[in-house]
Design an enzyme around this catalytic site. Structure first.
Site, PDB file in Angstrom:
ATOM      1  CB  SER A 265      -0.991  -0.001   1.277  1.00 53.62           C
ATOM      2  OG  SER A 265      -0.282   0.122   2.540  1.00 53.62           O
ATOM      3  N   GLY A 267       0.608   4.956   1.084  1.00 58.14           N
ATOM      4  CA  GLY A 267      -0.094   6.239   1.989  1.00 58.14           C
ATOM      5  C   GLY A 267       0.367   7.622   1.746  1.00 58.14           C
ATOM      6  CD  GLU A 269       2.117   8.924   8.152  1.00 57.19           C
ATOM      7  OE1 GLU A 269       2.092   7.997   9.056  1.00 57.19           O
ATOM      8  OE2 GLU A 269       1.816  10.152   8.586  1.00 57.19           O
ATOM      9  CB  VAL A 272       3.381  -0.794   3.961  1.00 56.13           C
ATOM     10  CG1 VAL A 272       3.678  -2.355   4.684  1.00 56.13           C
ATOM     11  CG2 VAL A 272       2.941   0.131   4.845  1.00 56.13           C
ATOM     12  CG  ASP A 408      -5.044   9.336  11.420  1.00 56.08           C
ATOM     13  OD1 ASP A 408      -6.175   9.778  10.864  1.00 56.08           O
ATOM     14  OD2 ASP A 408      -4.214   8.886  10.672  1.00 56.08           O
TER      15      ASP A 408
END
Length: 519
Positions: A265, A267, A269, A272, A408
């Site tokens: 994935s 994201g 920031e 992975v 979050d």
């Protein structure tokens, strides 16, 4: 006194035990030579004459080789060993001369002063290159010579800016002189700027055209430098800049990882990746690992200092002027938070290793297939009810047992694996004594309530009810009013923490801190 005589130890007769030469070479008899003959001028002249004869003989052999090449070129007769030997030797000589030509081009480059290795070549130039290549080189040389000759034929202009030639005054702004000079200069523009060789015509470039080309060339150089710098130092695409790849190589060499697979994935920031665990001697690594590489572009971390600046664990080390260290601290903070959550018994990834901004954890999933997020998981209503009760328990235990607020928490940071909710992405998690911890907790409660209500789960608590259940605080209001009450409560707690009697003293302390930071 007679001059000493130099006698060679080599005998004309072979040794009785020695075998004859397999090549049938006869033994050479060396005649004794006196020292006076060695020092004589007549002997030196004869040796010099022998060397010249040897050179002429070698040149004749070269011509014979050329004749043999011309006679045998294109034929398939390989029965003559002598011809094969000549052909093989000529191929070796050709390779040697080609290497010399490459070295010559490497040393010369675009310099006007060139170095020539012609004296070291073994074959004539016509045998080194094909006729077509020679024609192309000659045409290019003619074109270049035409530009260069046109420039040199122009009258030289000194510092005065003009010259007298044949009773006429020629200035440095003469269009013919400038056009020839510009046509010759444009050949020296950086590589990648295609100018051609003139195409067998007298190319002339005016000052206006030449200046436009020069400005464009400099702009392209700066753009290429910016792109190269961005490619080497940034990690906007999958976080794999050269430094990140070097860290992964070291982890593989240290046998912490066996290999790195594709991206799981991406994201805002971090990215992975899936990896196979290795077998180091000092620790036990699971078979499947997840590598979280934080992006080093720094654009996503400009507004994230609020999560780490007031955290007492990193307050002394925080420095906004060095954003790359902030990213390293961000990865370190996630490692500490995951370790604390793991000790409390909550389902979350286990930390394997941390190298700067690269965090290696256990893989949540099986057979290279990651566990789905709650947002993407296809669950039944019963499973959603089960997930809701587990999520509420996770929020409560995070606050009371781990002394953390996720900050979050949403359906994007909760995984569903083996009928259980797993917590991920805890790098921004803060402790309850953080000045904005209660605001973050209310936001988490709002996200949870909103998501599970959309999924049709019954008896879902509202944000205020869940906030009160987790924090144990009874504050009035709903929505924006509740948020305002939480901010006032946090401000009062901050005042008490600083030992101030009222708000005026507290604001004086804050003002002095701001002045200190500015100075």
């Amino acid at each position: 006194m007679e001059a000493p005589v130099l006698v060679s130890n080599t005998s004309s007769q072979p040794m009785p035990d020695s075998k004859p030469s397999p090549w049938g070479m006869p033994a050479v008899t060396v005649e004794p030579v006196s020292f006076a003959e060695v020092m004589s001028e007549q002997l030196a002249c004869s040796l010099h004459q022998d060397e010249e004869n040897q050179m002429e003989k070698s040149m004749s052999h070269t011509l014979e080789d050329l004749e043999v090449w011309d006679q045998t070129e294109g034929s398939t007769d390989c029965s003559n060993d002598l011809i094969l030997a000549h052909l093989l030797q000529m191929e070796y000589d050709r390779e040697h001369d080609v290497c010399l030509v490459r070295q010559e081009q490497k040393f010369n480059g675009s310099s006007k002063v060139s170095v020539s290795f012609n004296n070291y070549r073994r074959l004539p130039r016509e045998m080194l290159f094909d006729s077509d290549e020679d024609d192309d080189e000659e045409i290019g040389a003619q074109h270049w010579d035409m530009f260069e000759k046109a420039e040199k034929s122009s009258p030289a202009i000194g510092r005065s800016g003009f010259t007298r030639h044949g009773g006429e005054i020629t200035t440095k702004h003469d269009p013919i002189i400038c056009s020839h000079r510009n046509a010759c200069r444009v050949m020296e523009f950086p590589p990648g700027f295609l100018t051609g060789d003139g195409g067998s015509f007298d190319m002339k470039l005016s000052n206006h055209v030449y200046n436009k080309l020069k400005v464009h060339s400099y702009a392209e150089q700066r753009r290429a430098a910016r792109l190269h710098d961005k490619k080497e130092k940034s990690t906007a695409e999958h976080s794999l800049d050269p430094k990140t790849r070097l860290i992964l190589y070291k982890l593989v060499n240290q046998e912490v990882l066996e290999g790195v697979n594709g991206c799981i994935s991406v994201g805002k920031e971090a990215s992975v990746f899936h990896a196979w665990g290795g077998k180091p001697a000092d620790q036990i690594v699971p078979g499947e690992c997840a590598i979280k590489a934080f992006k080093t572009t720094l654009s996503e971390f400009k507004n994230r200092d609020k999560y780490i600046r007031d955290d007492y664990r990193f307050r002394e080390r925080f420095n906004k002027q060095n954003p790359r260290k902030v990213i390293h601290m961000w990865a370190e903070k996630e490692m500490h938070n995951l370790t604390r959550i793991r000790k409390a018994g909550l389902p979350c990834p286990e930390v394997v290793a941390l190298k700067k901004h690269v965090l290696v954890m256990t893989f949540i999933g099986s057979d290279q297939k990651p566990a789905p997020k709650l947002k993407e998981a296809k669950l039944s209503l019963e499973q959603f009810n089960q997930a809701y009760s587990q999520t509420v328990e996770v929020v409560k235990r995070l606050y009371k047992d781990c002394h953390l607020v996720h900050a979050d928490l949403s359906e994007y940071n909760l995984l569903w694996h083996n009928s259980q909710v797993w917590v991920i992405d805890v790098s921004q998690a803060v402790e309850p004594n953080h000045p904005r911890a209660l605001e973050f907790l209310l936001r988490d409660c709002t996200n949870i309530s909103t998501f599970f209500k959309k999924q049709g789960v019954g008896d879902v608590m509202g944000p205020k009810e869940l906030f009160t259940l987790v924090s144990g605080l009874q504050l009035p209001g709903e929505g924006a009013e509740l948020l305002s009450e939480i901010q006032n409560y946090e401000r009062d707690e901050e005042i008490l923490a600083h030992g101030c009697s009222d708000k005026s003293d507290y604001f004086e302390i804050l003002f002095s801190k701001v002045q200190t930071q500015n100075t």
